[in-house]
Design a protein around this motif. Structure first.
Motif, PDB file in Angstrom:
ATOM      1  N   PHE A 158     -12.974  50.389 162.001  1.00 43.98           N
ATOM      2  CA  PHE A 158     -12.959  51.833 162.026  1.00 43.98           C
ATOM      3  C   PHE A 158     -14.225  52.463 162.225  1.00 43.98           C
ATOM      4  O   PHE A 158     -15.334  51.843 161.810  1.00 43.98           O
ATOM      5  N   ALA A 159     -14.165  53.505 162.967  1.00 45.98           N
ATOM      6  CA  ALA A 159     -15.135  54.400 163.048  1.00 45.98           C
ATOM      7  C   ALA A 159     -15.414  55.417 161.804  1.00 45.98           C
ATOM      8  O   ALA A 159     -16.468  55.827 161.598  1.00 45.98           O
ATOM      9  N   GLY A 160     -14.455  55.659 161.363  1.00 51.13           N
ATOM     10  CA  GLY A 160     -14.322  56.514 160.209  1.00 51.13           C
ATOM     11  C   GLY A 160     -14.099  58.002 160.025  1.00 51.13           C
ATOM     12  O   GLY A 160     -14.568  58.875 159.728  1.00 51.13           O
ATOM     13  N   ILE A 161     -13.034  58.181 161.122  1.00 49.02           N
ATOM     14  CA  ILE A 161     -12.616  59.366 161.669  1.00 49.02           C
ATOM     15  C   ILE A 161     -11.314  59.667 161.386  1.00 49.02           C
ATOM     16  O   ILE A 161     -10.293  59.093 161.717  1.00 49.02           O
ATOM     17  N   PRO A 162     -11.078  60.447 159.996  1.00 49.63           N
ATOM     18  CA  PRO A 162      -9.610  60.869 159.620  1.00 49.63           C
ATOM     19  C   PRO A 162      -8.889  61.436 160.759  1.00 49.63           C
ATOM     20  O   PRO A 162      -9.519  62.236 161.560  1.00 49.63           O
TER      21      PRO A 162
END
Length: 215
Positions: free
Chosen positions: A26-30
């Motif tokens: 994941f890129a970590g973008i909610p």
């Protein structure tokens, strides 16, 4: 169109990947942030010819981070109402690429929206997924009509459930329960009768009867 690039948030990327059993990076973008970041891309995509749009979906789907698969599905879903049936089926193979419940259920929404907008052709969409070898495709057949409420074709729903009622796969049994639970909001009597007259797994019965009135 300018390329959408998600800047990595290390802490969120780790936790989001863990939530998905570390199956994907994941890129970590909610989701709320992703929606804001991709609004312009979705709007501009509506001006693209189909071939360019399909290529763009492929471009993002091939990227490693999971958020790009979400973006790819969002892009084609934003254009779903302008697709022909043949164009719709172009995206059937994507369902079983990098497949997990999150992407498959997003694809189900895409195919379901097209079926709702082209209801006379909806059985053809169902037929494209019913009885397929890959259970993720069959999950779409079972859950295709989740949003159809009183317009649900119970014959097709029953056909999909009966085909897979003894399948051991958790995500199939969960799908059966989900489809029954959702339809029980529109026709609880039909769902109750179906459950009482059909040998279903305990998981499917438990999930499917959640909203049924107690006798």
């Amino acid at each position: 169109m300018n390329e959408v690039i998600f800047e990595r948030n290390e802490d969120k990327a780790v936790s989001m990947a863990a939530y998905m059993k570390n199956l994907f990076p994941f890129a970590g973008i909610p989701a709320p942030e992703r929606i804001q970041l991709t609004k312009l891309a979705l709007r501009e995509s509506k001006q693209l010819p189909f071939d360019e749009l399909a290529a763009l979906v492929r471009f993002y789907y091939d990227k490693p981070e999971r958020e790009y698969q979400y973006l790819a599905i969002d892009l084609i879903t934003a254009n779903v109402k302008r697709l022909t049936f043949d164009q719709l089926l172009h995206f059937k193979p994507f369902v079983i690429e990098k497949a997990w419940w999150d992407s498959v259920d997003a694809w189900r929404k895409f195919f379901g929206l097209w079926g709702a907008a082209n209801f006379t052709e909806m059985p053809q969409v169902f037929a494209a997924f019913f009885g397929e070898a890959d259970f993720w495709h069959r999950r779409i057949a079972i859950n295709l009509q989740l949003m159809y409420k009183e317009n649900t074709d119970t014959g097709l729903l029953k056909k999909a459930i009966i085909y897979d009622k003894t399948t051991k796969e958790f995500f199939i049994q969960k799908a059966i329960g989900w489809s029954l639970r959702q339809y029980s909001k529109s026709d609880p009597a039909w769902v109750r009768a179906f459950i009482e007259t059909t040998e279903l797994s305990s998981l499917a019965v438990r999930e499917g009867s959640k909203y049924l009135p107690r006798n």
